[in-house]
Design an enzyme around this catalytic site. Sequence first.
Site, PDB file in Angstrom:
ATOM      1  N   ASN A 118       0.877  -1.169   0.000  1.00  0.00           N
ATOM      2  CA  ASN A 118       0.000   0.000   0.000  1.00  0.00           C
ATOM      3  C   ASN A 118       0.913   1.216   0.000  1.00  0.00           C
ATOM      4  OD1 ASN A 118      -1.788   2.057   0.462  1.00  0.00           O
ATOM      5  ND2 ASN A 118      -2.376   1.398   2.538  1.00  0.00           N
TER       6      ASN A 118
ATOM      7  N   LYS B 180       0.196   4.186  -0.350  1.00  0.00           N
ATOM      8  CA  LYS B 180      -0.430   5.418   0.172  1.00  0.00           C
ATOM      9  C   LYS B 180      -0.110   6.576  -0.790  1.00  0.00           C
ATOM     10  CE  LYS B 180      -0.375   3.372   4.688  1.00  0.00           C
ATOM     11  NZ  LYS B 180      -0.426   3.531   6.130  1.00  0.00           N
TER      12      LYS B 180
ATOM     13  N   GLU C  96      -7.270   5.029   7.296  1.00  0.00           N
ATOM     14  CA  GLU C  96      -6.997   6.445   7.004  1.00  0.00           C
ATOM     15  C   GLU C  96      -8.182   7.079   6.289  1.00  0.00           C
ATOM     16  OE1 GLU C  96      -3.154   5.784   5.194  1.00  0.00           O
ATOM     17  OE2 GLU C  96      -2.411   5.198   7.170  1.00  0.00           O
TER      18      GLU C  96
ATOM     19  N   GLU D 264      -6.118  -4.711  10.312  1.00  0.00           N
ATOM     20  CA  GLU D 264      -5.122  -3.660  10.516  1.00  0.00           C
ATOM     21  C   GLU D 264      -5.466  -2.879  11.780  1.00  0.00           C
ATOM     22  OE1 GLU D 264      -2.944  -2.646   6.603  1.00  0.00           O
ATOM     23  OE2 GLU D 264      -4.581  -1.255   6.885  1.00  0.00           O
TER      24      GLU D 264
ATOM     25  N   GLY E 236       1.807   2.425  10.729  1.00  0.00           N
ATOM     26  CA  GLY E 236       2.773   3.505  10.600  1.00  0.00           C
ATOM     27  C   GLY E 236       3.428   3.902  11.907  1.00  0.00           C
TER      28      GLY E 236
ATOM     29  N   SER F  54       2.655  -1.960  10.439  1.00  0.00           N
ATOM     30  CA  SER F  54       4.096  -2.029  10.736  1.00  0.00           C
ATOM     31  C   SER F  54       4.684  -3.412  10.487  1.00  0.00           C
ATOM     32  CB  SER F  54       4.381  -1.564  12.168  1.00  0.00           C
ATOM     33  OG  SER F  54       4.000  -0.200  12.329  1.00  0.00           O
TER      34      SER F  54
HETATM   35  P1  PGA Z   1       2.223   0.368   7.672  1.00  0.00           P
HETATM   36  O1  PGA Z   1       0.816   0.599   6.936  1.00  0.00           O
HETATM   37  O2  PGA Z   1       2.778  -0.934   7.160  1.00  0.00           O
HETATM   38  O3  PGA Z   1       3.059   1.560   7.287  1.00  0.00           O
HETATM   39  O4  PGA Z   1       1.942   0.323   9.137  1.00  0.00           O
HETATM   40  C1  PGA Z   1      -0.053  -0.470   6.689  1.00  0.00           C
HETATM   41  C2  PGA Z   1      -1.320   0.058   6.058  1.00  0.00           C
HETATM   42  O5  PGA Z   1      -1.759   1.153   6.423  1.00  0.00           O
HETATM   43  O6  PGA Z   1      -1.906  -0.598   5.185  1.00  0.00           O
END
Ligand code: PGA
Length: 250
Positions: free
Chosen positions: A8, A10, A95, A165, A171, A210
Amino acid sequence: MIQLIAGNWKMHKRPSEVAAWMAALKQAIPAEGVEVAICAPFTHLCALQQACAGSAIAYGAQDVSAHASGAYTGEVAAAMLADLGCRYVIVGHSERRSYHREDDALINRKLHQALAHQLRPILCVGERADERAAGEAEAVVLRQLAGALEGIDVSDPRQLAVAYEPVWAIGTGNTATAADAQAMSALIRAALAERYPELAAQLRILYGGSMKPENAAEILAQPDVNGGLIGGASLEVADFAAIVKAAHHA
Ligand code: PGA
């Protein structure tokens, strides 16, 4: 079950960076054994279509409109994503739930749109830190699942993936323990079994939050975890490839 490792991105990278990045990824991962997908901003999808041509790597978007078409300035319809060869679309990411006020009813409409156009949604669910502290994590996840999947029919297990998640892990560098990821994934599978009794054992449940090379192997080895949704660690080829390889051995 073949694991799915989905990146992802983002709101990162530029379309002009896609070709070189994908060429490096192809060199770094095994050609088969794990399904690999990149979910990128809409602007990157044409470049991904070119870069993935002739390879098994799939790609997709991070959101889709709840509407089929029409006067919805700024929205992107499922049919448009399908026309660009997208296989996946992330729906209900935390998000979007928090910054764009997406609720379960809207997420449900987006799932209907995705499936109506042969896209495979990756439905994200997960509790916030305060909800976990209050002992509500399971109830929150079950409520999100029930709301999102209202009236959603699935006839092939590849049509739908669910990503657990936990919001507090995204993050932040704080990963759920492998035991917590397994426990919630088992709960999700049990809820899916009530809705899709014949398919639930084959539906892929991903962990996200993460995930990185150091913790991927342990999480991906859990019996009800069938892949990962990778944010930060999907931006560097070496990190993402290491996670793909961990899935290969899981
Ligand atoms: P992250 O994000 O691996 O940076 O924690 C995962 C996600 O939001 O899909």
